[in-house]
Design an enzyme around this catalytic site. Structure first.
Site, PDB file in Angstrom:
ATOM      1  N   HIS A  37      37.462  36.486  22.748  1.00  0.00           N
ATOM      2  CA  HIS A  37      36.509  35.333  22.890  1.00  0.00           C
ATOM      3  C   HIS A  37      35.901  34.434  22.003  1.00  0.00           C
ATOM      4  O   HIS A  37      35.269  35.318  21.051  1.00  0.00           O
ATOM      5  CB  HIS A  37      35.551  35.905  23.795  1.00  0.00           C
ATOM      6  CG  HIS A  37      35.629  34.272  25.169  1.00  0.00           C
ATOM      7  ND1 HIS A  37      34.564  33.588  24.505  1.00  0.00           N
ATOM      8  CD2 HIS A  37      36.252  33.927  26.289  1.00  0.00           C
ATOM      9  CE1 HIS A  37      34.235  32.472  25.641  1.00  0.00           C
ATOM     10  NE2 HIS A  37      35.359  32.553  26.245  1.00  0.00           N
ATOM     11  N   ASP A  69      39.921  36.693  31.930  1.00  0.00           N
ATOM     12  CA  ASP A  69      41.269  36.131  32.303  1.00  0.00           C
ATOM     13  C   ASP A  69      41.856  37.874  32.375  1.00  0.00           C
ATOM     14  O   ASP A  69      43.329  38.092  33.034  1.00  0.00           O
ATOM     15  CB  ASP A  69      42.451  35.560  30.892  1.00  0.00           C
ATOM     16  CG  ASP A  69      41.594  33.964  31.223  1.00  0.00           C
ATOM     17  OD1 ASP A  69      41.737  33.335  32.772  1.00  0.00           O
ATOM     18  OD2 ASP A  69      42.117  33.382  30.736  1.00  0.00           O
TER      19      ASP A  69
HETATM   20  N1  CMC Z   1      44.781  40.243  19.907  1.00  0.00           N
HETATM   21  C1  CMC Z   1      45.087  40.501  18.493  1.00  0.00           C
HETATM   22  N2  CMC Z   1      44.073  39.830  17.662  1.00  0.00           N
HETATM   23  C2  CMC Z   1      43.479  38.937  18.158  1.00  0.00           C
HETATM   24  C3  CMC Z   1      43.133  38.922  19.040  1.00  0.00           C
HETATM   25  C4  CMC Z   1      44.072  38.918  19.747  1.00  0.00           C
HETATM   26  N3  CMC Z   1      43.549  38.720  21.994  1.00  0.00           N
HETATM   27  N4  CMC Z   1      41.694  37.647  19.157  1.00  0.00           N
HETATM   28  C5  CMC Z   1      41.640  37.504  18.407  1.00  0.00           C
HETATM   29  N5  CMC Z   1      42.546  37.677  17.501  1.00  0.00           N
HETATM   30  C6  CMC Z   1      42.065  38.607  16.117  1.00  0.00           C
HETATM   31  C7  CMC Z   1      42.569  37.092  14.810  1.00  0.00           C
HETATM   32  O1  CMC Z   1      44.098  38.170  14.567  1.00  0.00           O
HETATM   33  C8  CMC Z   1      41.267  37.830  13.970  1.00  0.00           C
HETATM   34  O2  CMC Z   1      41.998  38.297  13.700  1.00  0.00           O
HETATM   35  P1  CMC Z   1      41.609  37.932  11.278  1.00  0.00           P
HETATM   36  O3  CMC Z   1      40.453  37.794  11.080  1.00  0.00           O
HETATM   37  O4  CMC Z   1      42.208  39.661  10.990  1.00  0.00           O
HETATM   38  O5  CMC Z   1      42.766  36.949  11.008  1.00  0.00           O
HETATM   39  C9  CMC Z   1      40.476  37.549  14.539  1.00  0.00           C
HETATM   40  O6  CMC Z   1      40.592  38.362  16.354  1.00  0.00           O
HETATM   41  C10 CMC Z   1      39.725  36.082  15.517  1.00  0.00           C
HETATM   42  O7  CMC Z   1      40.155  35.608  15.792  1.00  0.00           O
HETATM   43  P2  CMC Z   1      40.362  33.734  16.119  1.00  0.00           P
HETATM   44  O8  CMC Z   1      41.551  33.887  16.619  1.00  0.00           O
HETATM   45  O9  CMC Z   1      39.761  33.214  14.511  1.00  0.00           O
HETATM   46  O10 CMC Z   1      39.247  33.874  17.022  1.00  0.00           O
HETATM   47  P3  CMC Z   1      39.286  32.217  17.887  1.00  0.00           P
HETATM   48  O11 CMC Z   1      37.507  32.619  18.550  1.00  0.00           O
HETATM   49  O12 CMC Z   1      39.433  31.468  17.535  1.00  0.00           O
HETATM   50  O13 CMC Z   1      39.979  32.685  18.784  1.00  0.00           O
HETATM   51  C11 CMC Z   1      40.827  33.472  21.345  1.00  0.00           C
HETATM   52  C12 CMC Z   1      39.725  32.976  19.797  1.00  0.00           C
HETATM   53  C13 CMC Z   1      40.282  33.565  22.542  1.00  0.00           C
HETATM   54  C14 CMC Z   1      41.726  32.065  21.806  1.00  0.00           C
HETATM   55  C15 CMC Z   1      41.621  34.682  20.551  1.00  0.00           C
HETATM   56  O14 CMC Z   1      40.718  35.686  21.175  1.00  0.00           O
HETATM   57  C16 CMC Z   1      42.786  34.725  21.782  1.00  0.00           C
HETATM   58  O15 CMC Z   1      43.746  34.465  21.350  1.00  0.00           O
HETATM   59  N6  CMC Z   1      42.799  35.423  22.526  1.00  0.00           N
HETATM   60  C17 CMC Z   1      43.893  35.503  23.325  1.00  0.00           C
HETATM   61  C18 CMC Z   1      44.275  34.554  24.200  1.00  0.00           C
HETATM   62  C19 CMC Z   1      43.298  34.688  25.552  1.00  0.00           C
HETATM   63  O16 CMC Z   1      42.858  35.457  26.156  1.00  0.00           O
HETATM   64  N7  CMC Z   1      42.244  34.054  25.676  1.00  0.00           N
HETATM   65  C20 CMC Z   1      41.631  33.518  26.884  1.00  0.00           C
HETATM   66  C21 CMC Z   1      39.954  32.937  26.372  1.00  0.00           C
HETATM   67  S1  CMC Z   1      38.695  33.397  28.155  1.00  0.00           S
HETATM   68  C22 CMC Z   1      39.558  31.978  28.916  1.00  0.00           C
HETATM   69  C23 CMC Z   1      38.818  31.247  28.589  1.00  0.00           C
HETATM   70  O17 CMC Z   1      38.095  30.372  27.904  1.00  0.00           O
HETATM   71  O18 CMC Z   1      40.059  30.537  29.051  1.00  0.00           O
END
Ligand code: CMC
Length: 424
Positions: free
Chosen positions: A302, A359
């Site tokens: 998140h 989720d």
């Molecule tokens: N599985 C594996 N690695 C992950 C995941 C995941 N679900 N989420 C983040 N990471 C890793 C990512 O690869 C990155 O690693 P590195 O620093 O080595 O490149 C690090 O963690 C930071 O990730 P980010 O994408 O920069 O983080 P963000 O804050 O931009 O994204 C997020 C947040 C929710 C989009 C992301 O965690 C994600 O894609 N999660 C899966 C989709 C998901 O469950 N979304 C629902 C969010 S909660 C409900 C809502 O608000 O809608």
């Protein structure tokens, strides 16, 4: 007033500092460009406050979520979704009379115009219900162009809150080729929705209390989450003075993406895939850690929560309770728990502070209700609707409101001369 100093090329810029009611500090850069031609750059707005808001407080480090000062745990335990809607929209809990009046208005406006039923006939049966929901919400503006602002400034807010669940249930009925079930005024907001989803003309659906309660909980925990992608979209579209229905339709589209609300559908699809692949969840944890694989654990991570997501905690407990009470043995719950356990002991997830989000367990509850997977994000939208509406209302009433218009850092070609096609 506190100020921060920014020193660039030996020139000092003094910036006002603001402090929120929970002690959060913000540097106000509003005048930085007009005074110095400097902009701030923040892809994904990860560290940019776009507004001041009184609606929801989140402390992601401590796993705190509060609507109008009330903790999500307390609201989840005791509040009705309609009370939460009122709270988000008007800033205080309703008394008995106010709540009765609010509920009566929501009931009165539940039906959609009969002509709108024809729209459903035009969609292919395979249409995703999120596409139907967003286009139908946008289409509401053709039936309810302007509320009479002097007599009833919130009329379209009430209409949308009341009609969205009818549209959602009708979209489902359309997808299975069943006739629509009309709302029943005597039912609660949640029971009415379940009735419209599952009643058939030959057999009215008797809503089990445990599912009514579970749906109430799901809607309450989704009701608002401050400046997330879809809410920011609603505010941005609304900031151009576009009508309420257009702004919310845009929010629904933003929610649909798998990185946002669409993740709840993807979680269940992922759990099914793991199960049908022999249940080797460790393999999928390894894949999620491999940046080359392009695979992420859906329902994990998140932008704001870096310790735990309090909503996920509440939903995990509820999933256990509901399945136990209904005597349902859902093998996906087991896969989900195993996946969580393995991931939470893994350095990759610990270092990046990746925990199950809202989720991750919601789909298990929706499945127990008989809601099909492609409707999960619609359920999220129904829950988030009061949040979108409250933010739209707050944004419109903000005396400092300006059209949303970010800047950019241009990194393209410098000026060059056009070359006629014959000379290229
Ligand atoms: N599985 C594996 N690695 C992950 C995941 C995941 N679900 N989420 C983040 N990471 C890793 C990512 O690869 C990155 O690693 P590195 O620093 O080595 O490149 C690090 O963690 C930071 O990730 P980010 O994408 O920069 O983080 P963000 O804050 O931009 O994204 C997020 C947040 C929710 C989009 C992301 O965690 C994600 O894609 N999660 C899966 C989709 C998901 O469950 N979304 C629902 C969010 S909660 C409900 C809502 O608000 O809608």
């Amino acid at each position: 007033m506190n100020t921060a100093k920014l020193v660039l090329n030996d020139r000092e810029h003094e910036l006002p500092v603001m402090v929120g009611s929970e002690g959060e500090t913000a540097i106000d850069v509003t005048r930085l460009r007009s005074e110095s031609m400097i902009i701030t750059l923040d892809p994904g707005f990860a560290n940019t406050g776009a507004c001041r808001s009184e609606i929801t407080f989140i402390d992601g480090e401590r796993g705190i979520l509060r609507y109008r000062g009330y903790s999500i745990e307390e609201l989840a335990r005791a509040a009705q979704f309609t009370e939460v809607c009122y709270l988000l929209l008007y800033g205080a809990l309703p008394n008995r009379e106010q709540l009765d009046d609010f509920r009566e208005r929501l009931t009165y406006h539940t039906l959609i115009h009969e002509d709108m039923k024809k729209f459903f006939e035009g969609y292919p049966r395979s249409a995703h219900p999120m596409a139907i929901l967003s286009s139908m919400v946008s289409a509401l503006s053709t039936y309810y162009p302007v509320a009479n602002a002097e007599e009833d400034p919130d009329l379209n807010i009430i209409r949308l809150l009341a009609k969205a669940k009818t549209i959602a249930a009708f979209a489902y009925k359309k997808s299975i080729g069943h006739p629509f079930s009309y709302p029943i005024n005597a039912l609660s907001y949640t029971a009415n929705f379940l009735h419209m989803m599952f009643s058939v003309t030959t057999e009215p659906y008797k809503v089990p209390q445990v599912l009514d309660d579970a749906l109430n909980l799901l809607l309450v925990v989704h009701a608002d989450h401050e400046q997330n992608c879809s809410t920011s979209t609603v505010r941005l579209v609304g900031s151009s003075d576009a009508n309420l229905f257009s702004a919310v339709a845009a929010g629904i589209c933003a929610l649909w993406g798998p990185l946002h609300g669409g993740a709840n559908q993807n979680v269940i699809e992922m759990l099914k895939m793991i199960r049908s692949d022999g249940g080797d969840y460790r393999k999928y944890v390894a894949m999620a850690k491999d940046s080359e694989s392009g695979f992420r654990l859906m329902g994990f991570g998140h932008r704001v929560y870096k310790n735990f997501d309090p909503r996920a905690k509440l939903l995990k407990e509820a999933a256990d309770r509901v399945l136990r009470e209904l005597n349902i043995d859902d093998p996906l719950l087991e896969v989900a728990k195993n996946l969580e356990e393995v991931a939470l002991q893994d350095d990759f997830f610990l270092e990046r502070k990746l925990y199950p989000n809202v989720d991750f367990y919601s789909g298990i509850l929706y499945r127990a209700m008989g809601i099909p997977t492609n409707m999960f994000t619609v359920m999220f939208a129904l829950g988030r609707l009061p949040g979108w509406l409250a933010h739209w209302k707050e944004m419109r009433q903000d005396p400092d409101r300006r059209i949303g218009r970010p800047r950019q850092l241009y990194v393209g070609e410098p000026q060059r001369s056009f070359v006629a096609l014959a000379d290229r």
